[in-house]
Scaffold this motif. Structure first.
Motif, PDB file in Angstrom:
ATOM      1  N   SER A   1       0.828  -1.210   0.000  1.00  0.00           N
ATOM      2  CA  SER A   1       0.000   0.000   0.000  1.00  0.00           C
ATOM      3  C   SER A   1       0.859   1.256   0.000  1.00  0.00           C
ATOM      4  O   SER A   1       0.676   2.151  -0.808  1.00  0.00           O
ATOM      5  N   VAL A   2       1.792   1.317   0.931  1.00  0.00           N
ATOM      6  CA  VAL A   2       2.685   2.467   1.064  1.00  0.00           C
ATOM      7  C   VAL A   2       4.084   1.936   1.256  1.00  0.00           C
ATOM      8  O   VAL A   2       4.291   0.953   1.971  1.00  0.00           O
ATOM      9  N   LYS A   3       5.051   2.583   0.648  1.00  0.00           N
ATOM     10  CA  LYS A   3       6.434   2.137   0.727  1.00  0.00           C
ATOM     11  C   LYS A   3       7.057   2.649   2.029  1.00  0.00           C
ATOM     12  O   LYS A   3       7.380   3.822   2.150  1.00  0.00           O
ATOM     13  N   TYR A   4       7.177   1.757   2.987  1.00  0.00           N
ATOM     14  CA  TYR A   4       7.876   2.052   4.227  1.00  0.00           C
ATOM     15  C   TYR A   4       9.113   1.169   4.318  1.00  0.00           C
ATOM     16  O   TYR A   4       9.248   0.169   3.606  1.00  0.00           O
ATOM     17  N   THR A   5      10.013   1.528   5.236  1.00  0.00           N
ATOM     18  CA  THR A   5      11.179   0.677   5.482  1.00  0.00           C
ATOM     19  C   THR A   5      10.750  -0.582   6.231  1.00  0.00           C
ATOM     20  O   THR A   5       9.645  -0.675   6.749  1.00  0.00           O
TER      21      THR A   5
ATOM     22  N   ASN B   1      11.810  -1.769   9.099  1.00  0.00           N
ATOM     23  CA  ASN B   1      11.569  -1.581  10.533  1.00  0.00           C
ATOM     24  C   ASN B   1      10.210  -0.939  10.789  1.00  0.00           C
ATOM     25  O   ASN B   1       9.509  -1.302  11.735  1.00  0.00           O
ATOM     26  N   VAL B   2       9.840   0.028   9.953  1.00  0.00           N
ATOM     27  CA  VAL B   2       8.545   0.683  10.120  1.00  0.00           C
ATOM     28  C   VAL B   2       7.417  -0.313   9.856  1.00  0.00           C
ATOM     29  O   VAL B   2       6.432  -0.388  10.610  1.00  0.00           O
ATOM     30  N   MET B   3       7.547  -1.111   8.806  1.00  0.00           N
ATOM     31  CA  MET B   3       6.513  -2.096   8.507  1.00  0.00           C
ATOM     32  C   MET B   3       6.419  -3.161   9.597  1.00  0.00           C
ATOM     33  O   MET B   3       5.331  -3.646   9.929  1.00  0.00           O
ATOM     34  N   SER B   4       7.553  -3.520  10.176  1.00  0.00           N
ATOM     35  CA  SER B   4       7.535  -4.480  11.277  1.00  0.00           C
ATOM     36  C   SER B   4       6.774  -3.914  12.472  1.00  0.00           C
ATOM     37  O   SER B   4       6.019  -4.631  13.139  1.00  0.00           O
ATOM     38  N   TYR B   5       6.948  -2.620  12.725  1.00  0.00           N
ATOM     39  CA  TYR B   5       6.231  -1.977  13.835  1.00  0.00           C
ATOM     40  C   TYR B   5       4.722  -2.023  13.590  1.00  0.00           C
ATOM     41  O   TYR B   5       3.940  -2.404  14.479  1.00  0.00           O
ATOM     42  N   TRP B   6       4.290  -1.613  12.388  1.00  0.00           N
ATOM     43  CA  TRP B   6       2.858  -1.608  12.098  1.00  0.00           C
ATOM     44  C   TRP B   6       2.289  -3.025  12.050  1.00  0.00           C
ATOM     45  O   TRP B   6       1.124  -3.249  12.410  1.00  0.00           O
ATOM     46  N   GLN B   7       3.111  -4.001  11.612  1.00  0.00           N
ATOM     47  CA  GLN B   7       2.608  -5.371  11.536  1.00  0.00           C
ATOM     48  C   GLN B   7       2.345  -5.941  12.932  1.00  0.00           C
ATOM     49  O   GLN B   7       1.355  -6.643  13.159  1.00  0.00           O
ATOM     50  N   VAL B   8       3.240  -5.645  13.863  1.00  0.00           N
ATOM     51  CA  VAL B   8       3.019  -6.095  15.242  1.00  0.00           C
ATOM     52  C   VAL B   8       1.757  -5.453  15.811  1.00  0.00           C
ATOM     53  O   VAL B   8       0.947  -6.118  16.489  1.00  0.00           O
ATOM     54  N   TYR B   9       1.556  -4.173  15.538  1.00  0.00           N
ATOM     55  CA  TYR B   9       0.365  -3.470  16.015  1.00  0.00           C
ATOM     56  C   TYR B   9      -0.905  -4.071  15.395  1.00  0.00           C
ATOM     57  O   TYR B   9      -1.925  -4.259  16.073  1.00  0.00           O
TER      58      TYR B   9
END
Length: 427
Positions: free
Chosen positions: A62-66, A68-76
């Protein structure tokens, strides 16, 4: 004295009724409370989609994140999806018992269904696609292959060797050169890093799930016993002095302790280490000790009864964790298979002999006896020697038979060298 006892009993009865009313209100509010928590979790996911993913699905596409950022949102995301699953299951279970009709609940269910349908297929983590592909079995239909290739018998296919040319250099040197070329290929490093990330993520998930399987039942058992079961049991039983012991073993132990106290008083008197005391004072000391022993064994009886209900609650929580963690179970099984397959044949044979000697070996009856006696004491059951000896005489034999059949049936195919090492070590 009787008036004070009656007032105390009346006060306890009122407190217990008040507690039952509050517990009844809490139970009746369970469907709305569970649905509200699931709705709040769904709203948090929708807020994240709106603020950080342009109202799209929380995904790296959906959105190009790094990473580490995607890992943070995935855990959430996984945390809130887990809350939704648990609370919806609680809502459905309680709604089957309690009939409710509220139009507001339907609006909340629509919001929850939108989020659940969006993420119902699979969760897209950073390496999720590659990780999940590792565990998907490859189903090959031989008839379909024959039909598409129009070959009458697939066994008739003749596979040519990879190297047909004969020359001055042997084929092994050619294969070695090809391997060296593959090692220096540009995509080799990326492939290695990708496999390393998949293996690392799989190991973290397996270890985390293994810790959850251990901590959740133990923590549930302790909290449910201390906060729920024991207070209710103490209010129900109260100060009932006629039901101190729940089995004969406890009564014998208490009488033995009181008898030892009496013998200690007589011993002190006979060796003149204590001044002579009157019979009234002796009876007073014995009575005080008897009251102390009764209080001690009353708490022990309450603890044993509480263990039964707390263990059932812990077993139920363990079943919930297993039922909701099918993906983690597959990963944990693969992780354990990797560890076992990485052991040498001597190590496999060593662990097999170690476990068999512990559970079905020459010294195992003593261990089984201690284990069963401790389990009976934990549940407040009398340790029946005949029943324990009957279990020891039958269960290890059955277990040994099953294990020998497993060695004969499967270990000979999985690891013949480990089987040969095991036979040599046994001899």
């Amino acid at each position: 004295m009787k008036n004070s006892l009656s007032r105390t009993a009346k006060l306890l009865r009122q407190n217990f009724q008040k507690y039952l009313r509050s517990l009844n209100r809490w139970f009746l509010d369970t469907p709305e409370r569970a649905l509200l928590e699931a709705y709040q979790a769904a709203q948090r996911i929708k807020n994240i989609e709106t603020e950080h993913f342009d109202s799209k699905k929380i995904s790296s596409q959906s959105v190009k994140y790094t990473e580490n950022v995607m890992s943070y949102w995935q855990v959430y995301l996984n945390k809130n999806l887990t809350i939704i699953k648990i609370r919806l299951a609680e809502f459905q279970l309680s709604r089957g018992i309690i009939n409710i009709s509220n139009p507001v609940l339907l609006e909340k269910l629509k919001v929850i269904d939108e989020v659940v349908e969006k993420y119902a297929i699979k969760y897209e983590t950073i390496d999720e696609l590659s990780l999940s592909s590792t565990y998907q079995p490859l189903n090959i239909n031989e008839k379909e292959i024959k039909k598409k290739l129009k070959i009458p018998n697939i066994d008739e296919i003749k596979v040519k060797p990879p190297i047909q040319k004969t020359g001055a250099a042997p084929s092994s040197i050619g294969r070695r050169i090809n391997k060296i070329q593959a090692d220096f290929a540009p995509q080799t490093e990326e492939e290695f890093v990708r496999n390393y990330r998949i293996s690392k993520g799989r190991t973290i998930i397996a270890l985390r799930f293994l810790i959850v399987l251990i901590i959740v039942p133990l923590l549930t058992q302790y909290l449910s016993k201390e906060l729920i079961v024991t207070p209710i049991l103490e209010r129900v039983r109260g100060d009932n002095t006629t039901k101190i012991f729940i089995n004969s073993d406890m009564e014998k132990e208490a009488l033995h302790e009181l008898h030892n106290f009496q013998e200690a008083l007589r011993f002190e008197y006979f060796i003149n280490q204590a001044p002579p005391i009157s019979s009234e004072l002796t009876q007073e000391k014995i009575k005080s000790k008897a009251i102390e022993i009764s209080e001690e064994f009353s708490k022990k009886s309450n603890s044993s009864i509480s263990n039964v209900f707390a263990d059932l609650i812990s077993l139920f929580s363990f079943g919930i964790v297993i039922a909701m963690s099918k993906r983690e179970i597959v990963i944990l099984k693969s992780f354990m298979d990797t560890i076992v397959s990485g052991l040498s044949d001597s190590a496999k044979a060593f662990f097999i002999i170690l476990f068999t000697d512990i559970f079905v070996g020459f010294h195992s009856p003593d261990g089984w006896e201690v284990l069963l006696a401790g389990f009976a004491e934990h549940l407040g059951l009398p340790a029946d020697r005949n029943l324990i000896f009957f279990f020891i005489a039958t269960f290890p034999v059955i277990l040994n038979t099953i294990f020998k059949y497993w060695i004969f049936r499967y270990l000979s195919r999985l690891s013949p060298s480990a089987l040969a090492t095991l036979k040599e070590m046994d001899e």
